[in-house]
Design an enzyme around this catalytic site. Structure first.
Site: not given
Ligand code: F6R
Length: 606
Positions: A2, A27, A70, A96-97, A479, A483, A486, A502, A601
Site C-alpha cells: 500500500c 503502489r 492494495w 502497509n503489511g 516463458e 519474456k 515481448e 521433430h 498491462k
Molecule cells: C506477459 C504478460 C501477459 C499476461 C497476460 C495475462 O509478460 O504479462 O502474457 O500474463 O496478459 O494477464 P493476467 O495475468 O492479468 O490475466
C-alpha cells in the site's frame, strides 16, 4: 503493498497529503483515506481523485496521515479503507503489511468489549493502543506495548487526537522513509512523495519506531533503546524514487521476488503437518475433495504458470489437470462433468478471455476457482473461491513477480489437494520446507543480475533465440521466450527439448543461439543430449544450470547458475534467471521494457 504518507508541520496538511498520495498511486488504488486530528476520517473506494471529491471542508489541521490501499484482508470497500480507529475515535492507524495473529487479537479485544467497524487486520492495532492508553501508558509507550503483541509485517502511521502534532511510525518488513524538513517532517512508504519537500531522508530498519513532530524526530527500537539512524541526502529524481532507485519497474519487481514468495506463503504453511492452509478455499473444501479433474485457464504468462501447475498438481496430488488458453476454452465446446473444477490464473483479475472462460465454466455448472493478484477484481469476485497472491501491484507490462507468486501458490494448491489424497506427510513436510527456503534461493539468483547481464550482452546482436527444457523446465522455456520477445522484439521460440529432432533443429546455425534450462533433475541427461545436438550444428548454447555443475560447461558456451533446489521448485529459480536475461538484453538496447510497444498491462478486450 500500500502507499502511506504523513505530514506534520505548520502548513495546511490536506493539500500536502493529497498531493503526496497521488504520487503513490502506483503502489495501490483500491481505496484511499485520510485522517487529520480535529476532523472526521474521510475514506473512499478508488484512489485520490475520489478522495479529493469527498474532502468538502476547509481543513485547518497541520498534521495528518493518509493511505492508498492494495487490499489484502477484507474487500476493497469504504469500510475497509484506512485509517482505522479505536472505539473512542481518538487513535487512528494506517498500515502497509499483514498482521498474521490478528484473529486471536481481535477475539481477545471483542471479549474485552471493543467494537470493530471493518474486517481488516489493521483495526486491531488501534484498539490495542486504546487499551494501553486506558492502562495509563502515554501515547509512545502505548504504541510500543501494542507493537510487541503483533506478529507479521507492517509499515505503520499512527495519529492520536490528544497529541495532534505527533505522528508515530514503525517498520517491520514494510518500508518506511522519514523526510526531514525545516519545521516540518514527512513519512512515506518510499521517497517519491517526499522529494518535492526535502531531500534529507532517514530510512527506518525493521523493529524501529520513530516519534515525529514538526521539529523533532527520535527513533526507538522495540527493545526500547534509542537508536541513531543517520539521515542521507537523496539525489534520485521522482521517477527513480517510485522505482525504488531501479531504472525500471520490471527490474524493481523482479527484485521483489523473495518478498513476493514470502507474502504468498505467509500464514499458509502448517510446517509440522506438511499441509497448506488456504483460507480462500476452505468454503469449498468438500467439493475440492470430490473433484476428479481440474482445468486451468489463463493467458500468456498466466497460462504458462498453469502448465507448471499441471505438473505440480498431477505429480503431488494425483488430480488429472488440463491447461487451456482461456481464449480457446471459451469458444469451443469443453466437456465439463459434475466433478470438474475450473481454475483461472490472472494477475489483473480482469483479462477478458480468462473471465469469459470462467463464465463459460459456470454455465456448465463447474466449481470455479481463482489465483488472482488484484483483490476485488472481476475474476476474484466471480469465482466461487480462490487464493490471492498478495504480490502487490505489478506496473511493468511484462509479468515477472506475478508469475513467481503464481507458481508458489500453485505449489500450495498441490500441497492442499495432495494431503487430502495420496501425498504422504513426509513428502508434504519436505515440500513445505523447500517452499520455506525458496526466498533465500531466489535472492541468490537475483544477486547474479550483473553476471546474467554480461551473458545477455554477448548475444546482443542475435535476432533469433530458441529456449528449451523438459518437464518443469518446458513451461519455463516457453516463458523465457515470451519474456524475451515481448521486451526486446527479437524472435524467440520455446520448445520442449525432446522436440528438437521433430523440427526446430533445422533452424539451428551459428547465428541462432539456444537457452537450455537444464537443472540437475530427473531429465538432466536427456536435455544435455539435446544441447550436444545443437552444438554439433554450430549453435551456441547458454545453459541455466544447477550451481556446482561443472560438467555442463563442456556442452555450453555460457552458463548461468541457479542454486540447488527440489525438482518442483527449481523452476521458480530458472524463471527469475530467464526474466533477468530478457530484461538486460532489452534494457541495454535502450528499450522501454516497462511499456513494450503494442502491449497493455491488462487485456480487457479480445
Ligand atoms: C506477459 C504478460 C501477459 C499476461 C497476460 C495475462 O509478460 O504479462 O502474457 O500474463 O496478459 O494477464 P493476467 O495475468 O492479468 O490475466
Amino acid at each position: 503493498m500500500c502507499g502511506i504518507f504523513a505530514y506534520t508541520g505548520s502548513k495546511k496538511a490536506s493539500p500536502i497529503l493529497l498531493e503526496g498520495l497521488s504520487m503513490l498511486e502506483y503502489r495501490g488504488y483500491d481505496s484511499a483515506g485520510i485522517y487529520m486530528p480535529g476532523f472526521d476520517v474521510v475514506k473512499t473506494p478508488g484512489a485520490v481523485a475520489e478522495l479529493t471529491k469527498r474532502m468538502t471542508k476547509d481543513y485547518s489541521a497541520t498534521s495528518g496521515i493518509a493511505h492508498l490501499r492494495w487490499a489484502t484482508h477484507g474487500a476493497p470497500n469504504e469500510v475497509n479503507a484506512h485509517p482505522h480507529g479505536d472505539c473512542d475515535g481518538d487513535v487512528f492507524v494506517i498500515h502497509n503489511g499483514i498482521i498474521e495473529n490478528f484473529r486471536e487479537l481481535k477475539e481477545e479485544l471483542l471479549a474485552g468489549g471493543h467494537t470493530f467497524k471493518s474486517e481488516t487486520d489493521t483495526e486491531v492495532i488501534a484498539h490495542l493502543i486504546e487499551g494501553a492508553l486506558k492502562d495509563k501508558l502515554n501515547f509512545e509507550d502505548a504504541v510500543i506495548d501494542t507493537l510487541k503483541k503483533l506478529r507479521g509485517t507492517y509499515g505503520l502511521l499512527i495519529s492520536y487526537a490528544k497529541d495532534p502534532d505527533t505522528i508515530i511510525t514503525a517498520r517491520m518488513g514494510s518500508p518506511v522513509v522519514v523526510g526531514l524538513g525545516d519545521g516540518e517532517n514527512f513519512i512515506a512508504s518510499d521517497a517519491t512523495p517526499i522529494l518535492k519537500h526535502t531531500k534529507q531522508m532517514m530510512f527506518l530498519s525493521d523493529g524501529d519506531v520513530a516519534i515525529i513532530t514538526p521539529t523533532t524526530h527520535r527513533v526507538r527500537t522495540l527493545l526500547e533503546t534509542e537508536v541513531d539512524r543517520p539521515s542521507e541526502t537523496i539525489t534520485w529524481d521522482v521517477g527513480e524514487a517510485s522505482r525504488g532507485g531501479y531504472p525500471h519497474f520490471m527490474l524493481k519487481e523482479m527484485m521483489e521476488s523473495p518478498e513476493v514468495i514470502e507474502n504468498a506463503l505467509r500464514g499458509r504453511l502448517i510446517m509440522e503437518e506438511g499441509k497448506a492452509k488456504l483460507g480462500g478455499l476452505e468454503a469449498v473444501e468438500k467439493e475440492l475433495q470430490n473433484i476428479d479433474r481440474l482445468i486451468i485457464v489463463g493467458c500468456g504468462t498466466a497460462y504458462y504458470a498453469g502448465l507448471i501447475g499441471e505438473y505440480l498438481i498431477e505429480s503431488l496430488a494425483g488430480v488429472p489437470v488440463e491447461v487451456e488458453l482461456a481464449s480457446e476454452f471459451r469458444y469451443r465446446k469443453p466437456v465439463i462433468r459434475p466433478n470438474t473444477a475450473v481454475l483461472a490464473i490472472s494477475q489483473s483479475g480482469e483479462t477478458l478471455d480468462t473471465l469469459e472462460a470462467i463464465r463459460e465454466a459456470k454455465r456448465h455448472g463447474a466449481l470455479t476457482l481463482g489465483i488472482v493478484n488484484t483483490v476485488g477484481s472481476t475474476i476474484a469476485r466471480e469465482t466461487d473461491a480462490g487464493v490471492y497472491n498478495h504480490a502487490g501491484p505489478e506496473i511493468g507490462v511484462a509479468s515477472t513477480k506475478a508469475l513467481v507468486s503464481q507458481v508458489v501458490i500453485l505449489s500450495l494448491v498441490a500441497l492442499f489437494l495432495g494431503r487430502t489424497r495420496s501425498l504422504s506427510k513426509d513428502d508434504g513436510v519436505a515440500l513445505a520446507n523447500a517452499l520455506k527456503s525458496l526466498p533465500e534461493l531466489a535472492k541468490k539468483v537475483l544477486e547474479q543480475s550483473e553476471e546474467i547481464r554480461k551473458v545477455a550482452n554477448v548475444y546482443k546482436d542475435s535476432r533469433d533465440f530458441l529456449f528449451i527444457g523438459r518437464k518443469f523446465s518446458y513451461p519455463a522455456a516457453l516463458e523465457g521466450a515470451l519474456k524475451l520477445k515481448e521486451v526486446s522484439y527479437v524472435h524467440a521460440e520455446g520448445y520442449g527439448a525432446g522436440e528438437m529432432k521433430h523440427g526446430p533443429l533445422a533452424m539451428i546455425d551459428e547465428k541462432f543461439p539456444t537457452v537450455a534450462i537444464v537443472p540437475q533433475d530427473s531429465v538432466y541427461e536427456k536435455t544435455v543430449s539435446n544441447m550436444i545436438e545443437i552444438r554439433t550444428r554450430k549453435g551456441s548454447v547458454i545453459a541455466i544450470a544447477t550451481a556446482g555443475d561443472e560438467k555442463i560447461k563442456e556442452v555450453s558456451d555460457h552458463v548461468i547458475y541457479i542454486p540447488k533446489a527440489s525438482e518442483e521448485l527449481s523452476v521458480v529459480l530458472s524463471i527469475i534467471a530467464l526474466q533477468l536475461f530478457a530484461y538486460h538484453f532489452a534494457a541495454d538496447k535502450g528499450l522501454n521494457v516497462d511499456r513494450p510497444r503494442n502491449l497493455a498491462k491488462s487485456v480487457t478486450v479480445e
